[in-house]
Design a protein around this motif. Structure first.
Motif, PDB file in Angstrom:
ATOM      1  N   PHE A  94     -43.847  25.137 -67.260  1.00  0.00           N
ATOM      2  CA  PHE A  94     -42.407  24.944 -67.445  1.00  0.00           C
ATOM      3  C   PHE A  94     -41.898  23.837 -66.516  1.00  0.00           C
ATOM      4  O   PHE A  94     -41.017  24.067 -65.680  1.00  0.00           O
ATOM      5  N   PRO A  95     -42.436  22.608 -66.666  1.00  0.00           N
ATOM      6  CA  PRO A  95     -41.992  21.519 -65.774  1.00  0.00           C
ATOM      7  C   PRO A  95     -40.510  21.184 -65.939  1.00  0.00           C
ATOM      8  O   PRO A  95     -39.870  20.709 -64.998  1.00  0.00           O
ATOM      9  N   GLN A  96     -39.962  21.442 -67.132  1.00  0.00           N
ATOM     10  CA  GLN A  96     -38.543  21.195 -67.378  1.00  0.00           C
ATOM     11  C   GLN A  96     -37.705  22.472 -67.241  1.00  0.00           C
ATOM     12  O   GLN A  96     -36.504  22.450 -67.505  1.00  0.00           O
ATOM     13  N   GLY A  97     -38.372  23.563 -66.884  1.00  0.00           N
ATOM     14  CA  GLY A  97     -37.669  24.831 -66.751  1.00  0.00           C
ATOM     15  C   GLY A  97     -37.431  25.501 -68.086  1.00  0.00           C
ATOM     16  O   GLY A  97     -38.078  25.196 -69.093  1.00  0.00           O
ATOM     17  N   PHE A  98     -36.489  26.394 -68.145  1.00  0.00           N
ATOM     18  CA  PHE A  98     -36.111  27.086 -69.376  1.00  0.00           C
ATOM     19  C   PHE A  98     -34.730  27.699 -69.166  1.00  0.00           C
ATOM     20  O   PHE A  98     -34.147  27.606 -68.077  1.00  0.00           O
ATOM     21  N   LYS A  99     -34.194  28.285 -70.221  1.00  0.00           N
ATOM     22  CA  LYS A  99     -32.888  28.931 -70.140  1.00  0.00           C
ATOM     23  C   LYS A  99     -33.074  30.443 -70.017  1.00  0.00           C
ATOM     24  O   LYS A  99     -33.942  31.018 -70.679  1.00  0.00           O
ATOM     25  N   LEU A 100     -32.250  31.061 -69.196  1.00  0.00           N
ATOM     26  CA  LEU A 100     -32.396  32.488 -68.910  1.00  0.00           C
ATOM     27  C   LEU A 100     -31.024  33.120 -68.750  1.00  0.00           C
ATOM     28  O   LEU A 100     -30.091  32.490 -68.216  1.00  0.00           O
ATOM     29  N   THR A 101     -30.887  34.343 -69.216  1.00  0.00           N
ATOM     30  CA  THR A 101     -29.676  35.125 -68.975  1.00  0.00           C
ATOM     31  C   THR A 101     -30.000  36.207 -67.952  1.00  0.00           C
ATOM     32  O   THR A 101     -30.978  36.948 -68.115  1.00  0.00           O
ATOM     33  N   LEU A 102     -29.196  36.272 -66.907  1.00  0.00           N
ATOM     34  CA  LEU A 102     -29.330  37.303 -65.876  1.00  0.00           C
ATOM     35  C   LEU A 102     -28.252  38.341 -66.094  1.00  0.00           C
ATOM     36  O   LEU A 102     -27.059  38.035 -66.009  1.00  0.00           O
ATOM     37  N   GLN A 103     -28.662  39.571 -66.397  1.00  0.00           N
ATOM     38  CA  GLN A 103     -27.703  40.654 -66.616  1.00  0.00           C
ATOM     39  C   GLN A 103     -27.352  41.329 -65.288  1.00  0.00           C
ATOM     40  O   GLN A 103     -28.204  41.446 -64.395  1.00  0.00           O
ATOM     41  N   THR A 104     -26.119  41.783 -65.193  1.00  0.00           N
ATOM     42  CA  THR A 104     -25.677  42.488 -63.989  1.00  0.00           C
ATOM     43  C   THR A 104     -24.505  43.405 -64.331  1.00  0.00           C
ATOM     44  O   THR A 104     -23.704  43.089 -65.212  1.00  0.00           O
ATOM     45  N   PRO A 105     -24.400  44.539 -63.642  1.00  0.00           N
ATOM     46  CA  PRO A 105     -23.131  45.280 -63.720  1.00  0.00           C
ATOM     47  C   PRO A 105     -22.083  44.537 -62.907  1.00  0.00           C
ATOM     48  O   PRO A 105     -22.416  43.718 -62.039  1.00  0.00           O
ATOM     49  N   ASN A 106     -20.826  44.802 -63.199  1.00  0.00           N
ATOM     50  CA  ASN A 106     -19.753  44.176 -62.410  1.00  0.00           C
ATOM     51  C   ASN A 106     -18.872  45.201 -61.717  1.00  0.00           C
ATOM     52  O   ASN A 106     -17.817  44.852 -61.171  1.00  0.00           O
ATOM     53  N   ASP A 107     -19.314  46.468 -61.723  1.00  0.00           N
ATOM     54  CA  ASP A 107     -18.486  47.509 -61.119  1.00  0.00           C
ATOM     55  C   ASP A 107     -19.317  48.637 -60.519  1.00  0.00           C
ATOM     56  O   ASP A 107     -18.822  49.736 -60.328  1.00  0.00           O
ATOM     57  N   ARG A 108     -20.607  48.356 -60.221  1.00  0.00           N
ATOM     58  CA  ARG A 108     -21.471  49.432 -59.741  1.00  0.00           C
ATOM     59  C   ARG A 108     -21.827  49.300 -58.266  1.00  0.00           C
ATOM     60  O   ARG A 108     -21.767  50.264 -57.505  1.00  0.00           O
TER      61      ARG A 108
ATOM     62  N   LEU B 244     -30.072  42.766 -62.566  1.00  0.00           N
ATOM     63  CA  LEU B 244     -29.798  43.220 -61.202  1.00  0.00           C
ATOM     64  C   LEU B 244     -29.592  44.726 -61.194  1.00  0.00           C
ATOM     65  O   LEU B 244     -28.819  45.264 -61.983  1.00  0.00           O
ATOM     66  N   TRP B 245     -30.285  45.384 -60.274  1.00  0.00           N
ATOM     67  CA  TRP B 245     -30.192  46.828 -60.122  1.00  0.00           C
ATOM     68  C   TRP B 245     -30.117  47.191 -58.642  1.00  0.00           C
ATOM     69  O   TRP B 245     -30.449  46.381 -57.765  1.00  0.00           O
ATOM     70  N   GLY B 246     -29.731  48.418 -58.382  1.00  0.00           N
ATOM     71  CA  GLY B 246     -29.787  48.973 -57.037  1.00  0.00           C
ATOM     72  C   GLY B 246     -30.646  50.224 -57.049  1.00  0.00           C
ATOM     73  O   GLY B 246     -30.713  50.923 -58.063  1.00  0.00           O
ATOM     74  N   TRP B 247     -31.313  50.487 -55.931  1.00  0.00           N
ATOM     75  CA  TRP B 247     -32.143  51.702 -55.841  1.00  0.00           C
ATOM     76  C   TRP B 247     -32.145  52.198 -54.398  1.00  0.00           C
ATOM     77  O   TRP B 247     -32.464  51.452 -53.478  1.00  0.00           O
ATOM     78  N   GLY B 248     -31.780  53.435 -54.213  1.00  0.00           N
ATOM     79  CA  GLY B 248     -31.828  54.044 -52.899  1.00  0.00           C
ATOM     80  C   GLY B 248     -33.123  54.809 -52.702  1.00  0.00           C
ATOM     81  O   GLY B 248     -33.726  55.283 -53.669  1.00  0.00           O
ATOM     82  N   SER B 249     -33.556  54.929 -51.452  1.00  0.00           N
ATOM     83  CA  SER B 249     -34.772  55.693 -51.128  1.00  0.00           C
ATOM     84  C   SER B 249     -34.436  56.762 -50.094  1.00  0.00           C
ATOM     85  O   SER B 249     -34.923  56.728 -48.962  1.00  0.00           O
TER      86      SER B 249
ATOM     87  N   PRO C 190     -21.535  46.906 -54.465  1.00  0.00           N
ATOM     88  CA  PRO C 190     -20.635  45.960 -53.807  1.00  0.00           C
ATOM     89  C   PRO C 190     -20.989  44.511 -54.162  1.00  0.00           C
ATOM     90  O   PRO C 190     -22.112  44.071 -53.965  1.00  0.00           O
ATOM     91  N   ASN C 191     -20.010  43.815 -54.745  1.00  0.00           N
ATOM     92  CA  ASN C 191     -20.153  42.392 -55.067  1.00  0.00           C
ATOM     93  C   ASN C 191     -21.343  42.124 -55.979  1.00  0.00           C
ATOM     94  O   ASN C 191     -21.989  41.064 -55.887  1.00  0.00           O
ATOM     95  N   ASP C 192     -21.645  43.051 -56.882  1.00  0.00           N
ATOM     96  CA  ASP C 192     -22.837  42.913 -57.721  1.00  0.00           C
ATOM     97  C   ASP C 192     -22.811  41.647 -58.579  1.00  0.00           C
ATOM     98  O   ASP C 192     -23.779  40.877 -58.611  1.00  0.00           O
ATOM     99  N   ALA C 193     -21.704  41.409 -59.274  1.00  0.00           N
ATOM    100  CA  ALA C 193     -21.630  40.217 -60.120  1.00  0.00           C
ATOM    101  C   ALA C 193     -21.649  38.943 -59.274  1.00  0.00           C
ATOM    102  O   ALA C 193     -22.199  37.918 -59.690  1.00  0.00           O
ATOM    103  N   GLY C 194     -21.069  38.997 -58.076  1.00  0.00           N
ATOM    104  CA  GLY C 194     -21.088  37.838 -57.179  1.00  0.00           C
ATOM    105  C   GLY C 194     -22.493  37.499 -56.729  1.00  0.00           C
ATOM    106  O   GLY C 194     -22.875  36.322 -56.654  1.00  0.00           O
ATOM    107  N   VAL C 195     -23.282  38.522 -56.426  1.00  0.00           N
ATOM    108  CA  VAL C 195     -24.674  38.293 -56.035  1.00  0.00           C
ATOM    109  C   VAL C 195     -25.443  37.664 -57.199  1.00  0.00           C
ATOM    110  O   VAL C 195     -26.221  36.714 -57.024  1.00  0.00           O
TER     111      VAL C 195
END
Length: 533
Positions: free
Chosen positions: A366-380, A423-428, A382-387
């Motif tokens: 992929f020398p020219q890269g590619f197009k990608l969609t990054l999914q995220t929650p916007n209310d789950r 994007l996800w969150g996971w507690g341990s 702190p600042n998830d969509a911003g990250v």
């Protein structure tokens, strides 16, 4: 009493801190009897076994009890089980608490636990339930009304800790009950400190005190959880007096809230990882991953380790933690904080190296890269969509033209198995590496309770074998070495892209004091009138 076999004391790692931002004068006692909580996450069900998400767990903790419990600092404590011990390497015996009543007055017995174990494994249409916590139980036996034996196919040293996540429900109310029955309150009979009054999806959950609870009497006659996903609205509700406590305090508001004499801010180092899950299931690209002209890719780029490594090394985690999150999080390359049991000292924060990332992409075709969609929650989180936006900008710099698709949590979950990057969150809160390994990275197998939250369908038989071996090893030292080895293996393979280790913050009005919890749950039992402190 068996209370866990962690070699390092969690108290040395997770010590609560309170940032009190009020003057000593002018403090007034909280209004007697009522508590209003502004909850940032979405409560999607009252059924305690339907979907394992922290907001749902918060409500379940109010209405139901568990066999074992966790203190705010993560220490394992008695719940409905007063004691537990391994009578053989594959048999745990639990002595249950006597004289416990369900909220309808009927007695709690071992039979309710047997019913719970079966139900929690088999909730219809569950999007992510609790079978993973029960995976080690081959057979549950009633010895008498207050004695239970749990038989495991192999030694299961973490079983008492795992049971701290499974709410115990009654057989007499739960037999034949659906998730809708719990949501409507028809079958919501618990032994917890509160009883359900009303659940209005997307708006609120109203509770009243259960005066028959076996634990200490609670100061709150009524508790109302207002569901306020918008961070600014949540802070405004606190400052206006509409709620008494808020969680998920926005990082940008922390400086001003900490200076506000009418507000207390409390915090504790957390166990929440923010990470990116990648799609290992698709063989080709999808609508979420195309070439630079928008045409479907002939192969799924995430199946190439070089692409995964390029995506990881193009992210400046420290900049995100320090600037965007304003130091309410720290950059990480794994899912436990330093010093925790099974933390891998050899796994560092991945280097930020744009040049190396571009080179890796070119080597992968992929020398020219590619197009990608990054999914995220916007209310789950702190600042998830911003990250997610920050990550997208960094990926775009190496040629991966990234669009962010931010959705409300209840919508975000619906297509989660198809996302190419999410994007996800996971507690341990079990305070060890095996909880994430067995739930998030182990090859999904519903019949065994493996990989219940492995939405990217990552599969590594070597890692599976190592995880299973670790989770059935009784000796603490040997188990830790195996878990560290597993963390190292997952890191080398870029099985996921860890980003941030979060701290947990709450804000309360003067008159209310919150004891912060490592597991980030906002529980009424941890809020007290200030005059009582």
């Amino acid at each position: 009493m068996q209370t866990g076999r962690f070699r390092k004391a969690a108290a040395n790692v997770l010590v609560a801190t309170a940032l009190v931002a009020s003057a000593s004068s002018g403090v007034q006692a909280a209004p007697a009897g009522s508590l209003n909580i502004g909850l940032g996450g979405a409560v999607t069900t009252i059924d305690p076994h339907f979907f394992n998400a922290t907001p749902n767990q918060v409500i379940a903790h109010c209405l139901f009890d568990r066999l074992t419990e966790r203190s705010p600092s993560g220490r394992l404590e008695p719940g409905l089980a007063l004691s537990w011990k391994a009578v053989t390497p594959t048999v745990w015996e639990m002595k249950l608490r006597p004289n416990v009543k369900w909220s309808d007055g009927k007695p709690f017995t071992a039979d309710d636990v047997l019913f719970t174990i079966n139900r929690a494994r088999n909730v219809p249409n569950s999007p992510g339930g609790f079978s993973g916590f029960l995976r080690d139980i081959a057979k549950a036996e009633r010895v008498d009304d207050l004695t239970l034996r749990l038989v495991t196919p192999a030694p299961a040293p973490n079983l008492p800790a795992q049971l701290a996540f499974v709410a115990i429900v009654s057989r007499h109310a739960g037999e034949g009950a659906s998730t809708d029955d719990y949501n409507a309150g028809r079958k919501t009979i618990g032994t917890g400190p509160y009883k359900l009054v009303k659940y209005v999806p997307g708006d609120r959950v109203e509770l009243e005190r259960n005066d028959a609870w076996w634990g200490p009497k609670q100061p709150w006659q009524t508790v109302t959880f207002r569901l306020i996903p918008n961070p600014a609205a949540r802070v405004s509700a606190l400052l206006a007096g509409g709620v008494d406590v808020i969680d998920d305090v926005p990082p940008a508001d922390l400086p001003n809230l900490s200076k506000n004499k009418a507000v207390h801010v409390a915090s504790i180092p957390g166990m929440r990882l923010i990470f990116l899950a990648l799609n290992f299931k698709a063989k080709t690209g999808s609508k979420w991953a195309t070439d630079t002209d928008g045409k479907p890719l002939a192969k799924n780029p995430m199946l190439d380790r070089r692409v995964r490594l390029a995506l990881s090394e193009s992210i400046n985690r420290t900049a995100i933690a320090d600037r965007l999150m304003q130091k309410t999080a720290v950059a990480t390359g794994q899912w436990l904080p330093p010093g925790a049991y099974s933390y891998a000292n050899s796994v560092k924060v991945p280097p930020y190296d744009v040049g190396e990332a571009k080179k890796l992409l070119a080597e992968a075709g992929f020398p020219q890269g590619f197009k990608l969609t990054l999914q995220t929650p916007n209310d789950r989180y702190p600042n998830d969509a911003g990250v997610a936006q920050a990550v997208a900008q960094m990926w775009s710099r190496i040629g991966v033209q990234t669009t962010v698709d931010a959705r409300p949590w209840n919508v975000y979950q619906r297509e989660r198995d198809d996302y190419m990057a999410a994007l996800w969150g996971w507690g341990s809160p079990t305070l060890e590496a095996g909880y994430l390994l067995s739930n998030v990275l182990e090859t999904p197998d519903k019949s065994k309770g493996h990989g219940v939250f492995n939405f990217g369908n990552y599969s590594n038989p070597q890692l599976d074998s190592l995880t299973d071996k670790a989770m059935s090893t009784l000796d603490d030292g040997t188990r830790e070495k195996l878990l560290v080895e597993a963390v190292e293996m997952a890191s080398r393979d870029v099985a996921m892209i860890p980003l941030l280790q979060m701290s947990n913050f709450w804000a309360t009005r003067v008159g209310y004091v919150m004891t912060p919890r490592m597991d980030e749950r906002t529980l009424p039992i941890n809020v007290a009138p200030e005059a009582a402190k």
